[in-house]
Design an enzyme around this catalytic site. Structure first.
Site, short mmCIF file in Angstrom:
data_model
loop_
_atom_site.label_atom_id
_atom_site.label_comp_id
_atom_site.label_asym_id
_atom_site.label_seq_id
_atom_site.Cartn_x
_atom_site.Cartn_y
_atom_site.Cartn_z
N ILE A 32 0.83 -1.21 0.00
CA ILE A 32 0.00 0.00 0.00
C ILE A 32 0.87 1.26 0.00
CG2 ILE A 32 -1.96 -1.15 1.05
CD1 ILE A 32 -1.11 -0.08 3.76
N THR A 53 4.07 0.98 1.25
CA THR A 53 4.97 0.81 2.39
C THR A 53 6.28 0.12 2.05
OG1 THR A 53 3.76 -1.21 2.90
CG2 THR A 53 3.07 0.78 4.05
N GLU A 88 2.40 1.83 12.54
CA GLU A 88 1.58 2.65 13.44
C GLU A 88 2.38 3.45 14.45
OE1 GLU A 88 -2.11 0.64 11.94
OE2 GLU A 88 -0.06 -0.06 12.26
#
Length: 710
Positions: free
Chosen positions: A478, A480, A676
């Site tokens: 995505i 990344t 995250e």
């Protein structure tokens, strides 16, 4: 093949440019909407103009008369869905309306321009039932969800918080709020759907045909999407083919299918054999693909005069859609962060007539750690203790929630190293000490954390052919760097150069892998690849035959169940605040992370600084204004003119560092999740820096100038 006896540099741990980089910078990487199709039709949705009620009538005459209109999809002619497996996707099955902006139909036309114009000609009458979109405390329908995202209990309790808090010599009791936020990846959601027939062959010849749905879509997990769509459409998962090789950003919004996918699939079913395309406008991104829910949080901390925590409580009230619950684990990090013998956490939901929320980068931990880490700073100020030392003082030997040893926890080292790199010793605890002209400067710190998530089983396959090793699984890149790091992991696992790895991801029909979410991708997919590689070598040796193959499932050691598994880090922020206008500028931001083994420093650094930049965006700008007046219920700033996200000028000096302790309880890669922890805690660090600069405590995101000037 290389000589196995010849030394070969390791691929994992090396700085490698992205495999897909050249395709992306030259504009030749095909995203979902750019996939080649023949004679496509186009969709533009019809949306509800009320919050709650029913469609009474739809006048399609003017739209149907427009040249180029192929059909108009409404609840009257929509294909029937078999099972209400997901209320969000169960669209156009009746006249009911659950929120403003809900799909009530679509125009299908020869061009997107005709479809959009025709949609404006459709007239709809409603039976308006009012509805409730106003988030507030003490809502009459507030409820306990029992369990929250990731399946953990909504409430937790240890010891006697009330008694310990009442007896604490020093206390903090404060309320914090976070707003609705909406995903705005560079690539808006886009779908191509086409229905056809596939032939069923058997040992006795052709057995017949069955429906087949092909979808091109930006997706964080094509395998999961296939599983979720199948029961609604009355298909077997194998009858749905989803292709998503490149995704232009997602941040959770493309984790599971949303109504645009189903709308396009239903529209395409009216034109069998013909592809139908739909790309959301930027405004439509604020209606039907999820959002971060709004929260009201009360944090109470009790401590001894020397700073030892004796009581902690984190009580959360947050929004949810009546149509479909999404309950973030907002107080979960508080359960694990600091030692306190007496503590409680609770989550309560306020059901509203709004679109369903969904995952948004670091769901739960992002808003929750803003509250906790701000409260810790407030406690440090009350105690007259350096905020870093307060955190070190309350570092737990065992995980406070589970009473388990930590698999690895190097938070203190992150705080110490970050303080040295950032020049923390130059910070004055007295607000307003440093001033240059109209600007006052301050520094702040906050911890960050994100847990290892339990996921569904993930598999990978290795196939040898043509001198290369084809490595297959339904992983997703995505943006990344999965194309790159999974190739590195596969090369080392198979002991071959990277150019002998042919990675296949982003499409169904491959071994099922968990989606790209919850910071699980690298250690989960990488584990499956490594196990598949071991199985392959054990079965076929160093000189495999053409077509040799083997599969393997992700492996996590049994002893991991006895340990607390989390990634950690520390954020340091420096801000300057205008004493004239209240304008806030982040001048420096540093993150230091305990994230296990770093597979590729280049892509890891990109993830960390990307997360921190998103944290700046949430701290200073992002807020979706929901007009909660009766009869409205829509986001009024649903474009980039009104919904601001961080730009280059907002992030002039953002740097990431890490301390590398491989943790093999996360899997054989030794990596933890990094997607995250770059964003968690950033708003608290910035808010704490604002206090250090101005002496004013901001407890409401985002930190806009008006809040400083009140």
């Amino acid at each position: 093949m290389t000589n196995p006896d010849q030394p070969r540099p390791q691929s994992v741990g090396r700085d490698k440019i992205r495999i897909d980089g050249p395709l992306k910078v030259t504009g030749t990487a095909p995203y979902a909407y750019e996939q080649p199709t023949e004679n496509p039709a186009y969709v533009f949705p019809l949306i509800s103009g009320i919050v709650k009620g029913k469609v009474r009538s739809i006048d399609e005459a003017a739209a149907r008369a427009l040249p180029g209109v192929l059909d108009i999809l409404t609840h009257k002619n929509a294909p029937r869905l078999l099972a209400k497996a997901d209320p969000e996707l169960y669209i156009l099955q009746g006249p009911e309306i659950h929120y403003r902006g809900e799909y009530i139909g679509a125009v299908i036309a020869e061009t997107p321009e005709i479809a959009r114009h025709a949609a404006s000609l459709v007239r709809v009458d409603y039976d308006d039932e009012g509805g409730d979109t106003a988030f507030r405390l003490n809502h009459p329908d507030e409820y306990n969800p029992k369990r929250i995202n990731t399946g953990i209990p909504a409430d937790s309790k240890k010891g006697d918080f009330q008694a310990a808090f009442a007896a604490a010599p020093v206390t903090v009791d404060a309320e914090y709020t976070t707003p609705y936020e909406h995903h705005n990846p560079l690539e808006a959601h886009s779908i191509i759907a086409q229905w056809d027939k596939e032939r069923l062959d058997g040992v006795l010849g052709v057995l017949g045909e069955r429906p087949h749905l092909k979808i091109y879509e930006g997706s964080q997990g094509v395998g999961m999407a296939q599983i979720l769509l199948a029961p609604l459409l009355g298909l077997l998962p194998a009858q749905i083919e989803i292709i998503s090789p490149y995704v232009g950003g997602a941040f959770g919004s493309k984790g599971i299918p949303h109504p645009p996918t189903m709308l396009t699939a239903l529209a395409a079913k009216l034109l069998p054999g013909r592809p139908v395309k739909y790309m959301l406008t930027r405004q439509q991104m604020f209606r039907s693909v999820g959002h971060r829910l709004t929260t009201h949080q009360r944090v109470r901390l009790g401590a001894t005069p020397d700073g030892k925590l004796t009581a902690t409580a984190h009580n959360v009230v947050q929004s949810t859609a009546r149509l479909k619950q999404f309950a973030e684990q907002t107080a979960n990090a508080t359960r694990h962060m600091y030692a306190a013998e007496n503590r409680e956490t609770t989550h309560r939901m306020v059901p509203l007539d709004i679109p369903p929320a969904t995952f948004m980068r670091a769901p739960g931990e992002f808003p929750g750690m803003f509250a906790l880490e701000t409260a810790m700073d407030e406690l440090a100020v009350k105690l007259g203790i350096d905020p870093i030392e307060l955190r070190v003082l309350n570092e737990p030997e065992l995980d406070p929630e589970e009473d388990k040893p930590h698999s690895s926890r190097h938070l203190v080292e992150c705080l110490r190293q970050g303080a040295e790199l950032f020049g923390w010793e130059e910070r004055s605890p007295q607000p307003g000490t440093r001033q240059e002209g109209e600007w006052v400067y301050g520094m702040g710190v906050a911890s960050t954390t994100y847990p290892r998530q339990l996921t569904m089983p993930t598999k990978a396959r290795v196939v040898y052919g043509g001198g290369k090793y084809r490595v297959e699984l339904t992983a997703a890149d995505i943006g990344t760097g999965a194309w790159t790091v999974l190739t590195q992991i596969a090369a080392d696992a198979l002991k071959v150069p990277e150019d002998q790895i042919d990675l296949r991801i982003g499409q169904t029909g491959l071994p099922l892998a968990y989606l790209a979410g919850g910071s699980t991708g690298t250690y989960n997919w990488g584990s499956a690849i490594m196990v598949a590689a071991v199985q392959f070598r054990d079965k076929h040796g160093e000189t495999p035959a053409e077509g040799a193959e083997a599969e393997g499932s992700a492996y996590f050691p049994d002893e991991a169940k006895k340990l607390a598994l989390h990634a950690y880090g520390a954020h340091f922020a420096e801000v300057k605040v205008s004493s004239v206008t209240g304008e806030i500028r982040v001048t420096r931001l540093l993150g230091v992370y305990d994230a296990g083994r770093i597979i590729n420093p280049r892509t890891a650094n990109s993830q960390f600084i990307g997360g921190m930049t998103m944290g700046i965006s949430g701290a200073l700008h992002e807020e979706s204004y929901l007009d909660a007046r009766p009869g409205y219920g829509h986001v009024v700033n649903s474009d980039f003119a009104g919904y601001h996200i961080a730009a280059n000028a907002d992030a002039p000096d953002v740097q990431a560092r890490w301390i590398e302790y491989p943790d093999y309880n996360f899997g054989p890669t030794g990596a933890k999740g990094i997607g995250e922890i770059g964003v968690v805690g950033v708003p608290a660090a910035i808010g704490n820096a604002i206090y250090n600069a101005t002496g004013k405590r901001l407890r409401e995101l985002p930190f806009t100038p008006d809040k400083l000037l009140e």
